[in-house]
Design a protein around this motif. Sequence first.
Motif, PDB file in Angstrom:
ATOM      1  N   UNK A 165       0.718  -1.012   0.013  1.00 46.11           N
ATOM      2  CA  UNK A 165      -0.197  -0.015  -0.073  1.00 46.11           C
ATOM      3  C   UNK A 165       0.986   1.239  -0.011  1.00 46.11           C
ATOM      4  N   UNK A 166       0.523   2.476  -0.788  1.00 40.44           N
ATOM      5  CA  UNK A 166       0.775   3.326  -0.706  1.00 40.44           C
ATOM      6  C   UNK A 166       0.277   4.351  -0.222  1.00 40.44           C
ATOM      7  N   UNK A 167       0.998   6.057   0.373  1.00 40.55           N
ATOM      8  CA  UNK A 167       0.241   6.728   0.439  1.00 40.55           C
ATOM      9  C   UNK A 167       0.521   7.893   0.525  1.00 40.55           C
ATOM     10  N   UNK A 168       0.635   8.923  -0.987  1.00 43.59           N
ATOM     11  CA  UNK A 168       0.579   9.918  -0.998  1.00 43.59           C
ATOM     12  C   UNK A 168       2.421   9.828  -2.092  1.00 43.59           C
ATOM     13  N   UNK A 169       2.542   8.213  -3.389  1.00 43.74           N
ATOM     14  CA  UNK A 169       3.772   8.033  -3.457  1.00 43.74           C
ATOM     15  C   UNK A 169       4.421   8.044  -3.024  1.00 43.74           C
ATOM     16  N   UNK A 170       4.538   7.600  -1.670  1.00 50.06           N
ATOM     17  CA  UNK A 170       5.239   6.421  -0.984  1.00 50.06           C
ATOM     18  C   UNK A 170       4.951   5.123  -0.182  1.00 50.06           C
ATOM     19  N   UNK A 171       6.002   4.203   0.467  1.00 51.14           N
ATOM     20  CA  UNK A 171       4.970   3.010   0.055  1.00 51.14           C
ATOM     21  C   UNK A 171       4.836   3.583   1.911  1.00 51.14           C
ATOM     22  N   UNK A 172       3.450   2.558   2.621  1.00 48.63           N
ATOM     23  CA  UNK A 172       3.026   2.580   4.050  1.00 48.63           C
ATOM     24  C   UNK A 172       4.082   2.319   4.871  1.00 48.63           C
ATOM     25  N   UNK A 173       4.506   0.600   4.509  1.00 50.51           N
ATOM     26  CA  UNK A 173       5.443   0.039   5.241  1.00 50.51           C
ATOM     27  C   UNK A 173       6.763  -0.199   4.665  1.00 50.51           C
ATOM     28  N   UNK A 174       7.885  -0.102   5.011  1.00 54.33           N
ATOM     29  CA  UNK A 174       9.162  -0.819   4.603  1.00 54.33           C
ATOM     30  C   UNK A 174       9.905  -1.285   5.454  1.00 54.33           C
ATOM     31  N   UNK A 175      10.584  -2.162   4.573  1.00 58.03           N
ATOM     32  CA  UNK A 175      11.939  -3.545   5.794  1.00 58.03           C
ATOM     33  C   UNK A 175      12.972  -2.631   5.586  1.00 58.03           C
ATOM     34  N   UNK A 176      12.991  -0.979   5.987  1.00 56.95           N
ATOM     35  CA  UNK A 176      14.174  -0.317   6.074  1.00 56.95           C
ATOM     36  C   UNK A 176      13.465   0.770   6.422  1.00 56.95           C
ATOM     37  N   UNK A 177      14.104   1.575   6.782  1.00 59.08           N
ATOM     38  CA  UNK A 177      14.193   3.210   6.658  1.00 59.08           C
ATOM     39  C   UNK A 177      14.570   4.228   5.750  1.00 59.08           C
ATOM     40  N   UNK A 178      13.940   4.790   5.167  1.00 61.16           N
ATOM     41  CA  UNK A 178      13.989   5.266   3.912  1.00 61.16           C
ATOM     42  C   UNK A 178      12.766   6.223   3.373  1.00 61.16           C
ATOM     43  N   UNK A 179      13.018   7.399   4.808  1.00 60.54           N
ATOM     44  CA  UNK A 179      12.543   8.237   4.885  1.00 60.54           C
ATOM     45  C   UNK A 179      12.588   8.811   6.358  1.00 60.54           C
ATOM     46  N   UNK A 180      12.372  10.047   6.202  1.00 63.09           N
ATOM     47  CA  UNK A 180      12.246  11.136   8.022  1.00 63.09           C
ATOM     48  C   UNK A 180      11.697  11.155   8.599  1.00 63.09           C
ATOM     49  N   UNK A 181      10.237  10.822   7.961  1.00 62.17           N
ATOM     50  CA  UNK A 181       8.970  11.057   8.793  1.00 62.17           C
ATOM     51  C   UNK A 181       8.679   8.817   9.463  1.00 62.17           C
ATOM     52  N   UNK A 182       9.404   8.200   9.382  1.00 61.85           N
ATOM     53  CA  UNK A 182       9.060   7.168   9.560  1.00 61.85           C
ATOM     54  C   UNK A 182       9.236   6.879  11.349  1.00 61.85           C
ATOM     55  N   UNK A 183       8.714   5.238  11.476  1.00 64.89           N
ATOM     56  CA  UNK A 183       8.809   4.568  12.915  1.00 64.89           C
ATOM     57  C   UNK A 183       8.980   3.551  12.869  1.00 64.89           C
ATOM     58  N   UNK A 184       9.613   3.129  13.747  1.00 63.67           N
ATOM     59  CA  UNK A 184       9.873   1.747  13.210  1.00 63.67           C
ATOM     60  C   UNK A 184       8.843   0.907  13.920  1.00 63.67           C
ATOM     61  N   UNK A 185       7.858   0.351  13.421  1.00 65.03           N
ATOM     62  CA  UNK A 185       7.088  -0.816  14.542  1.00 65.03           C
ATOM     63  C   UNK A 185       7.308  -1.937  14.119  1.00 65.03           C
ATOM     64  N   UNK A 186       8.389  -2.514  14.530  1.00 63.34           N
ATOM     65  CA  UNK A 186       8.616  -3.759  14.219  1.00 63.34           C
ATOM     66  C   UNK A 186      10.045  -3.862  13.664  1.00 63.34           C
TER      67      UNK A 186
END
Length: 220
Positions: A165-186
């Motif tokens: 799933x994507x939101x505004x051109x970015x994947x909602x969940x990734x397997x590594x940190x790709x963006x500054x506005x990401x939070x680890x959920x596992x």
Amino acid sequence: MDENLRQRAKKKLLRVTLPDGSVICHQSATMTFIDTLKAIGSEYFDKITTENCHLPLLSKERYPRFKDCMKPVCDGWYVNTQSDTGQKFMQLTSIKAQLGINMEVELGSDFITSDEKAVQKSKKNCDKLLVKFPNGEYAAGENPIDTLIDAIWQIGPENVLRKELMFKGKPIITLSKKYNNQIQVGRNYWLTVPGQTKDKYKMLCIIDVMMKLGLEVIII
């Protein structure tokens, strides 16, 4: 007795009081279970011998047979949540005894959960996010970010990732940190967190529609 007069049994809840007096109690027994394990700390997991379905309760691998029930805890560990609330109570009681932890584990139906406290607090403030699941459980944090994270935990970040799933051109969940506005959920999952509450709302609505979850997402 007339069937219409029978009172529906109240849902059983888990409540854990830690040695420092802090209380963990969610509407979801699974969330209470996982948060308690996080509070105990991964350095003790090797000492836990409790089993579930004839396999170690905690593992650094996801058992193929129970892959949908293997939830991330922390530091690469997973817990098998294939159990009801009463079984989770017994498992935590067993862990308490094994580790000699001075924590109180309770099973009841009249506990005030942190989710309910958040809902009550949100009624006094504006710009709050609330998510209600079809089973009657809530995701309701102290702020919209906490609510979003709580909802993703309950949905399962691995399930969102699987849908790509994507939101505004970015994947909602990734397997590594790709963006500054990401939070680890596992250990292996990173959640892209929109800046505004209305965008968090829209993201959850997209997840709901695409995964056919039947959520009720509300900005209060």
